[in-house]
Write a protein that holds these residues in place. Structure first.
Motif, PDB file in Angstrom:
ATOM      1  N   SER A 124       0.809  -1.217   0.000  1.00 36.97           N
ATOM      2  CA  SER A 124       0.000   0.000   0.000  1.00 36.97           C
ATOM      3  C   SER A 124       0.839   1.262   0.000  1.00 36.97           C
ATOM      4  O   SER A 124       0.307   2.356  -0.079  1.00 36.97           O
ATOM      5  N   SER A 161       2.723   2.237   2.507  1.00 35.04           N
ATOM      6  CA  SER A 161       2.998   2.714   3.855  1.00 35.04           C
ATOM      7  C   SER A 161       4.200   1.960   4.424  1.00 35.04           C
ATOM      8  O   SER A 161       4.490   0.840   4.014  1.00 35.04           O
ATOM      9  N   ARG A 187       6.485  -0.389   6.518  1.00 31.22           N
ATOM     10  CA  ARG A 187       6.157  -1.700   7.089  1.00 31.22           C
ATOM     11  C   ARG A 187       6.036  -1.617   8.607  1.00 31.22           C
ATOM     12  O   ARG A 187       6.920  -1.117   9.279  1.00 31.22           O
ATOM     13  N   ASP A 222       1.915   2.612  11.606  1.00 34.53           N
ATOM     14  CA  ASP A 222       0.603   3.178  11.318  1.00 34.53           C
ATOM     15  C   ASP A 222      -0.408   2.121  10.910  1.00 34.53           C
ATOM     16  O   ASP A 222      -1.257   2.361  10.077  1.00 34.53           O
ATOM     17  N   ARG A 223      -0.335   0.953  11.491  1.00 35.39           N
ATOM     18  CA  ARG A 223      -1.283  -0.105  11.158  1.00 35.39           C
ATOM     19  C   ARG A 223      -1.756  -0.752  12.457  1.00 35.39           C
ATOM     20  O   ARG A 223      -0.968  -1.239  13.250  1.00 35.39           O
ATOM     21  N   SER A 224      -3.068  -0.754  12.642  1.00 34.90           N
ATOM     22  CA  SER A 224      -3.636  -1.334  13.851  1.00 34.90           C
ATOM     23  C   SER A 224      -3.731  -2.853  13.695  1.00 34.90           C
ATOM     24  O   SER A 224      -3.665  -3.375  12.578  1.00 34.90           O
ATOM     25  N   GLN A 280      -6.441  -3.703  11.219  1.00 38.46           N
ATOM     26  CA  GLN A 280      -6.048  -3.579   9.821  1.00 38.46           C
ATOM     27  C   GLN A 280      -5.189  -4.753   9.376  1.00 38.46           C
ATOM     28  O   GLN A 280      -5.326  -5.234   8.258  1.00 38.46           O
ATOM     29  N   THR A 281      -4.321  -5.216  10.249  1.00 38.02           N
ATOM     30  CA  THR A 281      -3.498  -6.380   9.930  1.00 38.02           C
ATOM     31  C   THR A 281      -4.378  -7.617   9.742  1.00 38.02           C
ATOM     32  O   THR A 281      -4.183  -8.395   8.811  1.00 38.02           O
ATOM     33  N   ALA A 328      -6.204  -7.367   6.436  1.00 37.30           N
ATOM     34  CA  ALA A 328      -5.296  -7.663   5.319  1.00 37.30           C
ATOM     35  C   ALA A 328      -5.092  -9.171   5.185  1.00 37.30           C
ATOM     36  O   ALA A 328      -5.017  -9.691   4.067  1.00 37.30           O
ATOM     37  N   GLY A 345     -10.647  -2.189   5.494  1.00 37.14           N
ATOM     38  CA  GLY A 345      -9.249  -1.825   5.699  1.00 37.14           C
ATOM     39  C   GLY A 345      -8.908  -0.471   5.122  1.00 37.14           C
ATOM     40  O   GLY A 345      -8.176   0.315   5.714  1.00 37.14           O
ATOM     41  N   ASP A 349      -7.827   3.131   7.178  1.00 32.81           N
ATOM     42  CA  ASP A 349      -6.504   3.670   6.895  1.00 32.81           C
ATOM     43  C   ASP A 349      -6.515   5.180   7.041  1.00 32.81           C
ATOM     44  O   ASP A 349      -7.420   5.860   6.581  1.00 32.81           O
TER      45      ASP A 349
END
Length: 81
Positions: free
Chosen positions: A11, A13, A15, A18-20, A23-24, A27, A70, A74
């Motif tokens: 995406s 962003s 690695r 900024d990913r909860s 969101q993981t 994905a 997702g 974001d």
């Protein structure tokens, strides 16, 4: 941005930043659904019943909803537009 850059994910962003956890998880649902369509649905396509079509539709809807959720979560959701 290089597609093969090891510092960013698909995406764009960084690695792991900024990913909860939600969101993981979403994905991973998208990845599992995309893998499931060609690997899981053919098992249900045989026979006289339309169960295989149901499996493909359920996987497609699940992948689409997980991807949309997702993207909605974001912080940079409009970056891909």
């Amino acid at each position: 941005m290089n597609a093969f850059d090891a510092q960013t994910d698909w995406s764009g962003s960084p690695r792991g930043q900024d990913r909860s956890p939600l969101q993981t998880g979403l994905a991973r649902v998208v990845d599992a659904g995309l893998i499931g369509v060609p690997l899981l649905s053919p098992w249900f396509m045989g026979g006289r019943h339309p169960l295989g079509e149901l499996v493909i539709v359920l996987l497609a809807v699940t992948v689409a909803l997980a991807w949309l959720a997702g993207r909605a979560l974001d912080r940079r959701a409009a970056a891909w537009i």
